[in-house]
Design a protein around this motif. Structure first.
Motif, mmCIF file in Angstrom:
data_model
loop_
_atom_site.group_PDB
_atom_site.id
_atom_site.type_symbol
_atom_site.label_atom_id
_atom_site.label_comp_id
_atom_site.label_asym_id
_atom_site.label_seq_id
_atom_site.Cartn_x
_atom_site.Cartn_y
_atom_site.Cartn_z
ATOM 1 N N ALA A 10 0.842 -1.207 0.000
ATOM 2 C CA ALA A 10 0.000 0.000 0.000
ATOM 3 C C ALA A 10 0.875 1.253 0.000
ATOM 4 C CB ALA A 10 -0.919 -0.015 1.212
ATOM 5 N N ALA A 11 2.098 1.143 0.537
ATOM 6 C CA ALA A 11 3.023 2.270 0.555
ATOM 7 C C ALA A 11 3.897 2.295 -0.713
ATOM 8 C CB ALA A 11 3.890 2.204 1.812
ATOM 9 N N GLY A 12 3.581 1.438 -1.676
ATOM 10 C CA GLY A 12 4.298 1.459 -2.954
ATOM 11 C C GLY A 12 5.604 0.679 -2.952
ATOM 12 N N ILE A 13 5.700 -0.311 -2.063
ATOM 13 C CA ILE A 13 6.945 -1.076 -1.961
ATOM 14 C C ILE A 13 6.657 -2.571 -2.096
ATOM 15 C CG2 ILE A 13 8.882 -1.677 -0.441
ATOM 16 C CD1 ILE A 13 8.466 1.149 0.843
ATOM 17 N N GLY A 14 7.293 -3.175 -3.077
ATOM 18 C CA GLY A 14 7.126 -4.608 -3.295
ATOM 19 C C GLY A 14 8.064 -5.394 -2.389
ATOM 20 N N GLY A 55 10.821 -19.700 7.238
ATOM 21 C CA GLY A 55 9.811 -19.861 6.200
ATOM 22 C C GLY A 55 8.556 -19.028 6.466
ATOM 23 N N ARG A 56 8.214 -18.889 7.737
ATOM 24 C CA ARG A 56 7.022 -18.096 8.092
ATOM 25 C C ARG A 56 7.300 -16.606 8.118
ATOM 26 N NH1 ARG A 56 6.683 -21.947 12.242
ATOM 27 N NH2 ARG A 56 7.539 -20.471 13.745
ATOM 28 N N ASN A 57 8.563 -16.226 8.362
ATOM 29 C CA ASN A 57 8.844 -14.824 8.689
ATOM 30 C C ASN A 57 9.849 -14.119 7.793
ATOM 31 O OD1 ASN A 57 7.183 -14.618 11.184
ATOM 32 N ND2 ASN A 57 8.503 -16.302 11.827
ATOM 33 N N ILE A 58 10.481 -14.849 6.878
ATOM 34 C CA ILE A 58 11.507 -14.204 6.053
ATOM 35 C C ILE A 58 10.827 -13.274 5.037
ATOM 36 C CG2 ILE A 58 11.680 -15.920 4.170
ATOM 37 C CD1 ILE A 58 14.820 -15.694 4.679
ATOM 38 N N LEU A 59 11.476 -12.159 4.763
ATOM 39 C CA LEU A 59 10.898 -11.161 3.867
ATOM 40 C C LEU A 59 12.024 -10.548 3.022
ATOM 41 C CD1 LEU A 59 8.156 -9.759 3.292
ATOM 42 C CD2 LEU A 59 8.851 -7.982 4.906
ATOM 43 N N THR A 60 11.823 -10.568 1.710
ATOM 44 C CA THR A 60 12.814 -10.012 0.794
ATOM 45 C C THR A 60 12.449 -8.563 0.482
ATOM 46 O OG1 THR A 60 13.091 -12.212 -0.176
ATOM 47 C CG2 THR A 60 13.946 -10.327 -1.440
ATOM 48 N N LEU A 61 13.402 -7.671 0.682
ATOM 49 C CA LEU A 61 13.174 -6.238 0.431
ATOM 50 C C LEU A 61 13.758 -5.870 -0.942
ATOM 51 C CD1 LEU A 61 14.067 -4.853 3.988
ATOM 52 C CD2 LEU A 61 11.837 -5.581 3.091
ATOM 53 N N VAL A 107 12.335 2.443 2.157
ATOM 54 C CA VAL A 107 11.907 1.071 2.484
ATOM 55 C C VAL A 107 12.048 0.835 3.986
ATOM 56 C CG1 VAL A 107 12.445 -1.383 2.204
ATOM 57 C CG2 VAL A 107 12.490 0.140 0.204
ATOM 58 N N VAL A 108 13.195 1.210 4.538
ATOM 59 C CA VAL A 108 13.459 0.928 5.952
ATOM 60 C C VAL A 108 12.535 1.753 6.845
ATOM 61 C CG1 VAL A 108 15.196 1.027 7.787
ATOM 62 C CG2 VAL A 108 15.825 0.198 5.503
ATOM 63 N N THR A 109 12.361 3.034 6.536
ATOM 64 C CA THR A 109 11.478 3.890 7.334
ATOM 65 C C THR A 109 10.050 3.346 7.329
ATOM 66 O OG1 THR A 109 12.838 5.781 6.743
ATOM 67 C CG2 THR A 109 10.643 6.269 7.608
ATOM 68 N N THR A 110 9.581 2.985 6.134
ATOM 69 C CA THR A 110 8.212 2.465 6.007
ATOM 70 C C THR A 110 8.048 1.188 6.823
ATOM 71 O OG1 THR A 110 8.153 3.374 3.772
ATOM 72 C CG2 THR A 110 6.438 1.773 4.337
ATOM 73 N N LEU A 111 8.998 0.293 6.681
ATOM 74 C CA LEU A 111 8.912 -0.988 7.390
ATOM 75 C C LEU A 111 8.944 -0.777 8.903
ATOM 76 C CD1 LEU A 111 8.902 -4.151 7.122
ATOM 77 C CD2 LEU A 111 11.366 -3.997 7.469
ATOM 78 N N LEU A 112 9.872 0.065 9.357
ATOM 79 C CA LEU A 112 10.003 0.258 10.811
ATOM 80 C C LEU A 112 8.766 0.955 11.390
ATOM 81 C CD1 LEU A 112 13.817 0.965 11.328
ATOM 82 C CD2 LEU A 112 12.551 -1.192 11.465
ATOM 83 N N GLU A 113 8.143 1.832 10.611
ATOM 84 C CA GLU A 113 6.884 2.448 11.071
ATOM 85 C C GLU A 113 5.808 1.390 11.265
ATOM 86 O OE1 GLU A 113 7.469 6.844 9.037
ATOM 87 O OE2 GLU A 113 5.824 5.576 8.312
ATOM 88 N N ILE A 114 5.734 0.472 10.322
ATOM 89 C CA ILE A 114 4.725 -0.606 10.413
ATOM 90 C C ILE A 114 5.010 -1.472 11.647
ATOM 91 C CG2 ILE A 114 3.851 -2.705 9.298
ATOM 92 C CD1 ILE A 114 4.543 -1.264 6.575
#
Ligand SMILES: *Cc1c(COP(=O)(O)O)cnc(C)c1O
Length: 393
Positions: free
Chosen positions: A322-326, A357-363, A377-384
């Motif tokens: 939703a914040a424009g980041i895949g 497997g449940r928690n890994i996330l590729t940025l 990317v980092v700011t958006t993720l850390l806000e979430i």
């Protein structure tokens, strides 16, 4: 701007995918030339590509294929792995890694990962070896190489073949030596998302000309041609040959390899710096190993601390989107897929791989990414994450 001019909407920040191929104009022109040449399937471009790849691999024989999956299947066939045999591998990889073992009629035997490297844990390999074990398939997840010294010491001690699934580690090295320039079979992929691409494709580094000949046979229906009209078929091959169109893309990609690897390392460094915050430490967000000598940084992956968050990974991904980041998932633990459960593998067997497997996330990480993108990317993720913390108990 006059007062009557309607306010122009702010241009939307462009969507950041997690990976994006970069094909230069010279390559596009080269591909057009191949298309006009009258010879578009395997031919001179494949030969030239193989010669360059062999140079890259320190002079070892290399054969090109239409995928990095086919290369591994054929390596297993050349190694004589088949029904009744076992092959040790990691549960945390693209499912191709284990599917090829089933494809040749053998049984994949998983061992858990090291949660720090996220690769097959060398400490766990020997306990999984039986009299039926014939090979090990290590995977360099995200481009971080499995410890080759320990791997080959184990393989030697137990007389096992190694098929390195180096699909993600083209451009990586191990203690100053290129992945591919030493070892047993080394399989690379040139899928569109890999550091170097042919759209689809792969190659196999082999030990000698005999193996290279077998690879050619397995690659194309088992055929051996002699003279103008001689043809013999003495083994059953498949259809795994690369096209000249694809090989020409690869030839245009190879000269960029060093720059691509350097750029990816630089961006990974920027990510690690941006993630160096009290929140990250407090949450126990797991970052990748800070390796700038061996890894080609095929991916930048974090592991979310599920026990400290009130939302799951899918929700984090939705909010990033939703914040424009895949973002991407590489990968669910594959022993939990139905095909592998039917073979007897169960939840709880490999806790580290299952957690990852449940928690890994590729940025997002690709050469055209900027430092400003990394910061966003980092700011958006850390806000979430900050908005969805579970308090420590
Ligand atoms: C990409 C990949 C493969 C398969 O490569 P293809 O060229 O898509 O067949 C195998 N293993 C791993 C770890 C990969 O990342």
């Amino acid at each position: 701007m006059s007062a009557s001019t309607p306010a122009t909407p702010k241009s939307p920040v462009s969507f950041l995918p997690f990976a994006r191929p970069a094909i230069d104009e010279e390559t596009i022109a080269g591909v057009a030339e191949v298309l006009r040449s009258g010879w578009i399937t395997s031919g001179p471009q494949v030969k030239a590509f193989e010669a360059k790849l062999s140079e890259y691999a320190g002079g070892r024989p290399v054969r090109a294929f239409n995928s990095g999956t086919g290369t591994m299947e054929i390596a297993l066939r050349i190694a004589g792995v088949g029904p009744g045999h076992e092959v040790i591998t990691t549960p945390l990889s693209w499912v191709a890694t284990a599917n090829v073992v089933l494809e040749v009629g053998a049984r994949p035997v998983f061992v858990d990962i090291d949660p720090v490297t996220r690769n097959l844990d060398p400490d766990r390999i020997e306990a999984a070896i039986t009299s039926a074990t014939r090979a090990i398939i290590p995977v360099d997840l995200a481009g971080l190489p499995v410890d080759r010294d320990r791997l080959y010491a184990i393989a030697k001690r137990h007389q096992l073949r190694v098929i390195e699934d180096a699909a993600q580690s083209f451009g990586s090295s191990w203690q100053g030596r290129r992945i591919g320039a030493f070892g047993d079979f080394v399989s690379f992929s040139f899928h569109a998302n890999k550091n170097i691409t042919t759209a689809e494709g792969g190659c196999l580094v082999l030990n000698d000309e005999r193996e290279a000949g077998l690879a050619e046979q397995y690659r194309l229906q088992g055929v051996v041609r002699t003279g103008y009209d001689g043809m013999e078929v003495d083994l059953v091959g498949g259809k795994f040959n690369l096209t000249d169109v694809a090989a020409r893309i690869g030839l245009g990609q190879l000269p960029h390899l060093d720059l691509v690897t350097a750029r990816r390392r630089e961006l990974a460094r920027a990510y690690l710096e941006a993630f160096d915050t009290p929140l990250v430490r407090d949450l126990g967000l797991r970052l990748p190993v800070a390796d700038f000598a061996n890894s080609n940084w095929h991916m930048f992956q974090i592991v979310l601390p599920e026990e400290r968050l009130t939302i799951r990974r899918a929700e984090v991904m939705a909010r990033m989107h939703a914040a424009g980041i895949g973002t991407g998932v590489h990968y669910p633990a594959m022993h939990l897929f139905a095909v592998y459960r039917r073979l007897g593998w169960q939840e709880g067997a490999f806790p580290h791989a299952e957690y990852a497997g449940r928690n890994i996330l590729t940025l997002p990480l690709f050469p055209a990414l900027t430092r400003a993108d990394v910061a966003r990317v980092v700011t958006t993720l850390l806000e979430i994450l900050a908005a969805h913390q579970k308090q420590k108990v």
